[in-house]
Write a protein that holds these residues in place. Sequence first.
Motif, short mmCIF file in Angstrom:
data_model
loop_
_atom_site.label_atom_id
_atom_site.label_comp_id
_atom_site.label_asym_id
_atom_site.label_seq_id
_atom_site.Cartn_x
_atom_site.Cartn_y
_atom_site.Cartn_z
N THR A 164 10.29 -22.08 43.29
CA THR A 164 10.15 -20.64 43.12
C THR A 164 9.77 -20.00 44.45
N LEU A 165 10.24 -18.79 44.69
CA LEU A 165 9.94 -18.05 45.91
C LEU A 165 9.49 -16.64 45.51
N LYS A 166 8.33 -16.25 46.01
CA LYS A 166 7.79 -14.93 45.73
C LYS A 166 7.41 -14.25 47.04
N ILE A 167 7.70 -12.95 47.12
CA ILE A 167 7.37 -12.18 48.32
C ILE A 167 6.57 -10.95 47.89
N SER A 168 5.42 -10.76 48.52
CA SER A 168 4.61 -9.57 48.25
C SER A 168 4.30 -8.89 49.58
N SER A 169 4.18 -7.57 49.56
CA SER A 169 3.93 -6.85 50.81
C SER A 169 3.25 -5.52 50.52
N ARG A 170 2.44 -5.10 51.49
CA ARG A 170 1.79 -3.78 51.42
C ARG A 170 1.94 -3.10 52.77
N LEU A 171 2.31 -1.85 52.74
CA LEU A 171 2.58 -1.09 53.96
C LEU A 171 1.35 -1.09 54.86
N ASN A 172 1.57 -1.47 56.13
CA ASN A 172 0.52 -1.52 57.16
C ASN A 172 -0.59 -2.53 56.85
N ILE A 173 -0.37 -3.39 55.87
CA ILE A 173 -1.34 -4.44 55.54
C ILE A 173 -0.77 -5.82 55.86
N GLY A 174 0.49 -6.06 55.49
CA GLY A 174 1.11 -7.35 55.79
C GLY A 174 1.99 -7.83 54.65
N THR A 175 2.61 -8.97 54.88
CA THR A 175 3.55 -9.55 53.92
C THR A 175 3.19 -11.00 53.67
N GLY A 176 3.33 -11.43 52.42
CA GLY A 176 3.09 -12.82 52.06
C GLY A 176 4.31 -13.42 51.39
N VAL A 177 4.66 -14.63 51.80
CA VAL A 177 5.76 -15.38 51.18
C VAL A 177 5.17 -16.62 50.53
#
Length: 386
Positions: A360-373
């Motif tokens: 499984t692959l999940k991507i989360s992100s928040r503007l000006n905070i960062g991204t997690g894969v």
Amino acid sequence: MAAKTQIDPKLLDGILTETINTVKVSQTQVFDISEESRQEFLRLAKELEDVKEKALEAIDRSDLLEERSKIARSKLAQVSKHFQKYSEGDIREAYESANAIQIEMSIARQTEKQLREKRNDLERRLNALKETVAKAESLVGQISVVLNYLSGDLLKINELVEDAKQKQEFGLQIIEAQEEERRRVSREIHDGPAQLMANVLIRSELVEKVFNEKGTQAAVTEIRDLREMVRASLREVRRIIYDLRPMALDDLGLVPTLKKYLRNVQESTGIEIELVPMGNERRFHTKMEIALFRLIQEAVQNSCKHADPKHISVKIEFTDRNVSLFVKDDGKGFDAGVPQKTNSFGLIGMRERVELLEGTLKISSRLNIGTGVYIQIPIREREGSE
């Protein structure tokens, strides 16, 4: 007869997508809470050891002062009983000594009491943190189950249509990528090793001429320079080979190879990159180790190219059933509520690798905070060490 309520599929998709994004953000937050609690647990454990040591010292000090107090009180009683036999100075000294020891013992007992209370408080906090870490880890697993369900059957219809289109584009992009990779390798060999080898050939022809005209010492100097050119060429060839296929995977395994790769990326980009392996590292089938390496490589490269981060955290966790990869940056991120371009070649390639490994692959992100894969790959017996 009441009219039938019409449900807008797009509205349902929007609600479902928003729910998934919220759960993904929650998963990342819970993961961060777990890591912060784990670090706080280690810090408090160290502090507890220090407090215990100081408490033992305080107890020993109190016991010693108790013995000295008994002796001082005994002497004071003796002086008081037979005061006519002692001088005024002896009597005053006996009283002052007993009083000083009593004050010192009172301070020591107060210190011991404070240390005991602090020790008990730290033990309670450690137990609470231990429960927090356990609950957070359990919650991450439960959230993964929820996400798998939300992202699975409920989205499968739309995904099937989109998947067919993306795979068609992916096939064309694979061909383009292969040609571009061939051009890149050709350019690197032409500009690097090929040029160096041409220079080596020219310099080697000069050695005999230098020897005849300037003597042995000058020829030796030329040979040394020639040797350095050969070494440089060898390093360049090895770098190209490493980019195509890191041979260290076969010899050293996944984690040491990742350490070397991430160190090179950090040196070339100036971005601080942290690798945190968790669990008991083990060897896998060569194809799986290559796939895991490429997944992290692609995630890190995407972050370096597009996120403009200052720090990238790469975590790889080994359990009996899964290998989990988590790549998080503090870059510019994006708004998860705004549709993003998800058919990029890099992301499609990652999804293809994950699907082939049934992960499984999940991507989360928040503007000006960062991204997690976040990637989770199941381990099968055939993928164990050979």
